[in-house]
Write an enzyme that holds these catalytic residues in place. Structure first.
Site, mmCIF file in Angstrom:
data_model
loop_
_atom_site.group_PDB
_atom_site.id
_atom_site.type_symbol
_atom_site.label_atom_id
_atom_site.label_comp_id
_atom_site.label_asym_id
_atom_site.label_seq_id
_atom_site.Cartn_x
_atom_site.Cartn_y
_atom_site.Cartn_z
ATOM 1 N N GLU A 92 0.831 -1.196 0.000
ATOM 2 C CA GLU A 92 0.000 0.000 0.000
ATOM 3 C C GLU A 92 0.871 1.253 0.000
ATOM 4 O O GLU A 92 2.039 1.211 0.363
ATOM 5 C CB GLU A 92 -0.931 0.021 1.214
ATOM 6 C CG GLU A 92 -0.336 -0.503 2.513
ATOM 7 C CD GLU A 92 0.875 0.228 3.017
ATOM 8 O OE1 GLU A 92 0.891 1.479 2.918
ATOM 9 O OE2 GLU A 92 1.818 -0.419 3.510
ATOM 10 N N GLU A 129 4.624 -0.391 0.981
ATOM 11 C CA GLU A 129 4.701 -0.693 -0.460
ATOM 12 C C GLU A 129 4.740 -2.188 -0.753
ATOM 13 O O GLU A 129 4.918 -2.593 -1.891
ATOM 14 C CB GLU A 129 5.933 -0.053 -1.112
ATOM 15 C CG GLU A 129 6.003 1.451 -1.061
ATOM 16 C CD GLU A 129 7.258 1.981 -1.744
ATOM 17 O OE1 GLU A 129 7.716 1.369 -2.741
ATOM 18 O OE2 GLU A 129 7.796 3.003 -1.279
#
Length: 365
Positions: free
Chosen positions: A173, A316
């Site tokens: 994310e 991420e």
């Protein structure tokens, strides 16, 4: 596909395949459970896929990008412009996870599920539900319908990747403020105070952490999310990235693909997915021990043990990608290591002692 159809497509773990995988591990000429959690994870892969002939060849990590209105309450060190900047780096293949994924042999798939209004970002898939969530201290972060739309967008990505032949999935994310939403979701699902679930995120001071806890408390008091209704929880105090990752895990489970969890935000989404469909847990593998308190609590609730404890808190999907080579190494042992029978020696027994027979030269007792 509707949500009900998605949930109905998720079958229980294949216990026969798991038992077959365990027997294969025990037949390999090494101490029983010598590779620890890596062996357990491959048994989980067998349960998710229904196969003992395992393959983890093609890999992909989807990175869901979204903005969070709660940032207006001063819960972060940086502004929301960082979300877009990192999304642009993802699209250009130059963010942290992109560099790590190239080493791990994984494809990176950035997806916009709800960033603030912006020009199109090359290389980023546009499945935006709305331009960021509302400030959850003023009301629900989003509507129930928007949360479900984001969830189904995540499921769509997982199923598309599975249908393209991806054998191992992961989700990450990017969204400034999402450790606040993850802590809020955790507080509801585990019935714990914000003072226990909230952490420092990207480096809050003591005063900043106090402010973050207070903000979560206000949001929970105002919105009164129902812990028995995962969609209610994520719509009121969650984020579009968390909703999308929830769907991603459900989609992976529906397609019988193992999926590596990343940090705290990912674990919040994973528990939401399991609360929606307990069978979804079969697909989940824990990559690393999250730095955020809520992430550790969530892994405990999920009953998953990570294989890395390196103080990672980048996001991420980097932690999930970091675990991929370890699984490849374990799979190489599983597929290629000689067996006790082939060596003509007696196997180790479950109590940890080898029965009488020739010594295992070069193999630790």
């Amino acid at each position: 596909m509707e949500l009900e159809e998605l949930l109905a497509a998720i079958t229980p773990a294949d216990k026969e395949a798991m038992e077959g995988c365990r027997k294969n591990w025990d037949a390999i000429a090494k101490p029983i459970n010598g590779l620890g959690n890596l062996e357990v994870m491959l048994v989980q892969v067998a349960g998710a896929t229904g196969k003992t002939d395992l393959s983890l060849g093609a890999k992909a990590v989807a990175v869901f990008c979204a903005d969070n209105g709660v940032v207006a309450q001063g819960v972060t060190q940086t502004g929301q412009e960082v979300t877009l900047a990192v999304a642009q780096a993802l699209g250009e293949g130059r963010s942290s996870v992109c560099h790590m994924a190239r080493v791990a042999g994984a494809q990176v798939v950035p997806v916009d599920v709800g960033m603030l209004a912006h020009a199109p970002v090359p290389g980023v898939r546009d499945l935006s539900v709305r331009p960021g969530t509302a400030d959850m201290t003023k009301g629900p972060a989003m509507s129930r319908e928007e949360a479900q739309a984001a969830l189904m967008a995540g499921a769509q990505i997982a199923m598309e990747l599975a249908d393209q032949g991806i054998a191992l999935l992961a989700a990450g994310e990017m969204g400034i403020g999402n450790t606040t939403t993850a802590a809020a979701v955790t507080s509801v699902l585990l019935d714990l105070p914000a003072s226990v679930t909230a952490g420092r995120g990207a480096g809050l001071s003591d005063a900043g952490l106090v402010r973050k806890v207070t903000v979560i408390q206000r949001a929970l008091m105002l919105n009164q999310p129902d812990r028995k209704d995962p969609l209610d929880v994520v719509s009121k105090v969650g984020g579009l990235d968390i909703a999308a990752m929830t769907g991603f895990y459900l989609g992976a489970a529906a397609r019988k693909r193992p999926v590596l969890l990343d940090g705290a935000i990912a674990c919040a989404a994973a528990l939401l997915a399991v609360r929606l469909c307990p069978n979804a847990r079969k697909a989940m593998l824990a990559s690393h021990r999250p730095s955020e308190p809520c992430g550790q609590l969530l892994l405990q609730e999920l009953g998953l043990k990570p294989v890395l404890d390196a103080g990672l808190h980048l996001g991420e999907g980097t932690g999930a990608v970091a675990a991929m080579p370890l699984l490849d190494m374990a799979l190489s042992v599983y597929q290629n290591m000689t067996t006790f029978d082939h060596m003509g020696i007696e196997a180790y027994q479950p109590d940890g002692r080898a029965v009488s027979g020739p010594a295992l030269t070069g193999v630790a007792p």
